[in-house]
Design an enzyme around this catalytic site. Structure first.
Site, PDB file in Angstrom:
ATOM      1  N   ASN A   1      -0.346  11.742   0.593  1.00  0.00           N
ATOM      2  CA  ASN A   1       0.463  10.720   0.202  1.00  0.00           C
ATOM      3  C   ASN A   1       1.009  10.986  -1.061  1.00  0.00           C
ATOM      4  OD1 ASN A   1       0.367   8.841   2.353  1.00  0.00           O
ATOM      5  ND2 ASN A   1      -1.908   8.350   1.853  1.00  0.00           N
TER       6      ASN A   1
ATOM      7  N   GLU B   1     -12.157   4.502  -6.067  1.00  0.00           N
ATOM      8  CA  GLU B   1     -10.888   4.974  -5.807  1.00  0.00           C
ATOM      9  C   GLU B   1     -10.036   5.840  -6.854  1.00  0.00           C
ATOM     10  OE1 GLU B   1      -8.574   4.644  -2.687  1.00  0.00           O
ATOM     11  OE2 GLU B   1     -10.038   3.334  -2.692  1.00  0.00           O
ATOM     12  N   ASP B   2      -9.677   6.725  -6.075  1.00  0.00           N
ATOM     13  CA  ASP B   2      -8.665   7.883  -6.754  1.00  0.00           C
ATOM     14  C   ASP B   2      -9.329   8.409  -8.321  1.00  0.00           C
ATOM     15  OD1 ASP B   2      -6.862   7.654  -4.899  1.00  0.00           O
ATOM     16  OD2 ASP B   2      -5.510   6.504  -5.868  1.00  0.00           O
TER      17      ASP B   2
ATOM     18  N   ASP C   1     -13.500   5.802  -0.887  1.00  0.00           N
ATOM     19  CA  ASP C   1     -12.602   5.926   0.171  1.00  0.00           C
ATOM     20  C   ASP C   1     -11.838   7.117   0.225  1.00  0.00           C
ATOM     21  OD1 ASP C   1     -11.250   4.433   2.145  1.00  0.00           O
ATOM     22  OD2 ASP C   1      -9.718   4.123   0.591  1.00  0.00           O
ATOM     23  N   ASP C   2     -11.671   7.811  -0.820  1.00  0.00           N
ATOM     24  CA  ASP C   2     -10.866   9.381  -0.523  1.00  0.00           C
ATOM     25  C   ASP C   2     -11.666  10.102   0.236  1.00  0.00           C
ATOM     26  OD1 ASP C   2      -8.741   8.392  -2.392  1.00  0.00           O
ATOM     27  OD2 ASP C   2     -10.192   8.252  -3.989  1.00  0.00           O
TER      28      ASP C   2
ATOM     29  N   LYS D   1      -5.773  -2.185  -2.650  1.00  0.00           N
ATOM     30  CA  LYS D   1      -6.807  -2.249  -1.863  1.00  0.00           C
ATOM     31  C   LYS D   1      -7.483  -3.284  -1.447  1.00  0.00           C
ATOM     32  CE  LYS D   1      -7.221   2.582  -1.331  1.00  0.00           C
ATOM     33  NZ  LYS D   1      -7.448   3.326   0.170  1.00  0.00           N
TER      34      LYS D   1
ATOM     35  N   TYR E   1       0.997  -1.233   0.022  1.00  0.00           N
ATOM     36  CA  TYR E   1      -0.060   0.067   0.101  1.00  0.00           C
ATOM     37  C   TYR E   1       0.752   1.094   0.032  1.00  0.00           C
ATOM     38  CZ  TYR E   1      -4.339   2.659   1.135  1.00  0.00           C
ATOM     39  OH  TYR E   1      -5.313   3.333   1.324  1.00  0.00           O
TER      40      TYR E   1
ATOM     41  N   ARG F   1      -6.446  10.424 -10.646  1.00  0.00           N
ATOM     42  CA  ARG F   1      -5.688  11.288  -9.450  1.00  0.00           C
ATOM     43  C   ARG F   1      -5.124  10.037  -8.446  1.00  0.00           C
ATOM     44  NH1 ARG F   1      -6.102  12.176  -4.613  1.00  0.00           N
ATOM     45  NH2 ARG F   1      -7.896  10.724  -4.311  1.00  0.00           N
TER      46      ARG F   1
END
Length: 592
Positions: free
Chosen positions: A448, A283-284, A306-307, A211, A140, A193
């Protein structure tokens, strides 16, 4: 199909399947497919046949390598295909962790772990669970970011589904190409992203893969019920478009109607193929798409971003734990965010909801305790016309303020949170200002990977003279300051999303509600012991993560039943024990 009594369930994990005509063994037959984990508990057991011999050694779901016993080698045509020694799974694990530690480069460790996952799935998860604190940064953040950047060069075999514009009109057929039918969790990205690294296009696949590895290792969702998906609509990354090893579409990103139609077809196809209860984790995605997709499909599908939501839940848990040291209720504190994207606004909204829950005040009122700074300065009412829709709730009455430092001095927050994906922005002056009016300033540098972190743990402790309560998005080593050792916490989404996913699955949830996220935060904060707090930790150690995930799952499931959104009835009497009983175990099973 062999029907088993309750008494035999425990022992008869596998049987030998004989061809009815020839009487020749057809391979290992695993009565429960892979595991009972996260399955509905009242279904009839089923059988799955897998090949014997050489093919068995190349089946990652059933391969045990040198751990096949003498009896199994005879029964499944493995004689001569393995060296004569028989060893335990524990010894295999010991050898692998020793080998991994020889690698100096984190990306080499990542590739070695991916190779292991492709040849021996149970050993991969056993290794990850037993060494979670050491290996989490490899599978991760931060290493997965570098893996995505170089995914085209290190790509060996696909670990999920790639759905591109070429598949428009055929997405349902593409989903049917995936060999597993009983999917419970999908993690999907369009790669626009990735972490703080920007548009990585098709190479963002490393994120869904990573993930879902954590869903299984930390949350106990069985691996075969997990499906990583990348939606490839092109990339605006010129470097990738020119890279001869790039694995995605070589075109600029599709937008507008073309993009939304592809995503809509995907969402309909997933529901049609896997049903109402499959969890789809976004995600992203870039801000403009992330909020729109969550709003559009939150009422029709079981979706989770999740973001926006996972980050919010884990940060709220850290704040709640930190207040045990700082003192006062959450409503007595003032929050300042650097970053007003999906993470920043998502965290802010969940904190406002928690304040509202505690005080019964309307959320419009509690938002006034929370201030956001974006690239143009403090978000205030006079900027309202030019603000994106998701920033507008945070525009308060105040004169314009241009810089983060000036905002800190003016607002005087007790909690400073960074989520802008811009490194080195919590400068010495900013941290010293926080320490000047707070005995224990709470500083969360969440961006991150490590290179994008707003400040390091050492900087936070040094500049605050050891008074800061610090946590970050990426891991930092312990820091010594004036003879005292400080243990920085990691506000890692891996604390939250596996437990939330498990809670949704075991309750048969059909929608995700904000109250479930608050329940997850409360469960995580409760796992922080006084001993952890005495060390300055506002998150519990990761070594207990499976227990933590079970507690979170139980809290989320309880809220799901309370809200009337659960379909697995009746409700189990002890949800913690039920969650633990449903968790996937990577321990080898005996084949007969």
């Amino acid at each position: 199909m062999e029907r088993l009594t309750e008494e035999r369930k425990g022992e008869a994990d596998s049987v030998l399947d004989l061809d009815p005509k020839s009487g020749v063994a057809g391979g290992v037959q695993d009565v429960y497919g892979e595991d009972q984990a996260t399955e509905e508990q009242f279904i009839t057991p089923w059988t799955v046949s897998v090949a014997s011999g050489y093919s068995l050694l190349r089946d990652p779901h059933h391969n045990k390598g040198l751990a096949f016993s003498e009896k199994e080698r005879d029964a499944h045509y493995l004689r001569g295909l393995l060296p004569p020694v028989c060893i335990s799974q524990e010894l295999q694990e010991k050898k692998l962790i020793h080998n991994l530690r020889q690698y100096q480069v984190p990306l080499q460790r990542y590739m070695a772990l991916m190779d292991l996952q492709e040849r021996n799935e149970k050993l991969f998860y056993k290794l990850l669970i037993e060494n979670v604190e050491e290996l989490l940064p490899v599978v991760y953040t931060p290493t997965v970011g570098e893996a995505c950047q170089k995914y085209g060069g290190i790509f060996r075999r696909p670990q999920g589904l790639y759905i591109s514009l070429k598949e428009k009109g055929k997405i349902l057929e593409v989903l049917k190409n995936w060999p597993e039918r009983r999917i419970q969790v999908i993690v999907v990205t369009d790669g626009e992203r990735i972490l703080g690294l920007g548009d990585l296009g098709c190479q963002g696949m490393g994120i869904p893969v990573g993930k879902l590895s954590l869903y299984s290792a930390l949350g106990g969702i069985r691996p075969s019920a997990c499906l990583p998906i990348t939606i490839d609509v092109g990339t605006n990354n010129e470097q990738l478009l020119k890279d001869e090893f790039y694995i995605g579409l070589r075109q600029r990103r599709a937008t507008g109607k073309e993009y939304s139609e592809l995503l809509h077809e995907f969402m309909r196809a997933v529901k049609q193929n896997y049903g109402e209860k499959v969890l789809i984790q976004f995600e992203d995605f870039a801000n403009h798409n992330a909020f729109e997709l969550l709003a559009k499909y939150g009422t029709t599908h079981l979706v989770f971003n999740d973001d926006i939501q996972g980050t919010a839940s884990v940060v709220l848990a850290g704040v709640v734990a930190a207040l045990k040291l700082v003192g006062g209720t959450i409503t007595e504190h003032t929050f300042l965010f650097f970053g007003a994207g999906e993470a920043g606004t998502g965290i802010a909204e969940l904190i406002a909801l928690e304040m509202s829950k505690q005080t019964k005040a309307p959320v419009e009122e509690t938002r006034k305790k929370i201030w956001l700074v974006d690239s143009k300065g403090l978000i205030v009412k006079s900027r309202m016309e030019s603000l994106q829709h998701f920033k507008k709730p945070w525009a308060h009455e105040h004169e314009p303020v241009g810089s983060l430092l000036d905002a800190v001095k003016t607002i005087k927050p007790t909690v400073l949170i960074g989520s802008a994906g811009v490194g080195k922005t919590f400068t010495k002056e900013v941290v010293e200002a926080m320490a000047s009016f707070n005995e224990k300033p709470v500083i969360l540098a969440l961006s991150n990977p490590t290179s994008q972190s707003e400040c390091t743990a050492e900087e936070a402790y040094t500049w605050s003279k050891g008074r800061a309560l610090f946590a970050s998005g990426s891991p930092f080593d312990p820091v010594e300051h004036n003879g005292k050792i400080y243990l920085p916490g990691q506000a890692n989404n891996a604390y939250i999303f596996p437990g939330i996913g498990l809670g949704l699955v075991i309750s048969g949830a059909i929608r995700v509600h904000d109250e479930m996220l608050l329940a997850a935060s409360e469960a995580l904060a409760q796992q922080v012991t006084q001993e952890n707090l005495d060390e300055g930790l506002i998150y519990p150690p990761f070594k207990n993560i499976r227990n933590i995930s079970a507690q979170i799952a139980a809290n989320v499931a309880a809220k799901t039943y309370e809200l009337g959104l659960a379909s697995h009835l009746p409700r189990p009497a002890d949800l913690v024990k039920y969650a633990e009983s449903c968790m996937y175990s990577p321990v080898y099973r005996s084949y007969r």
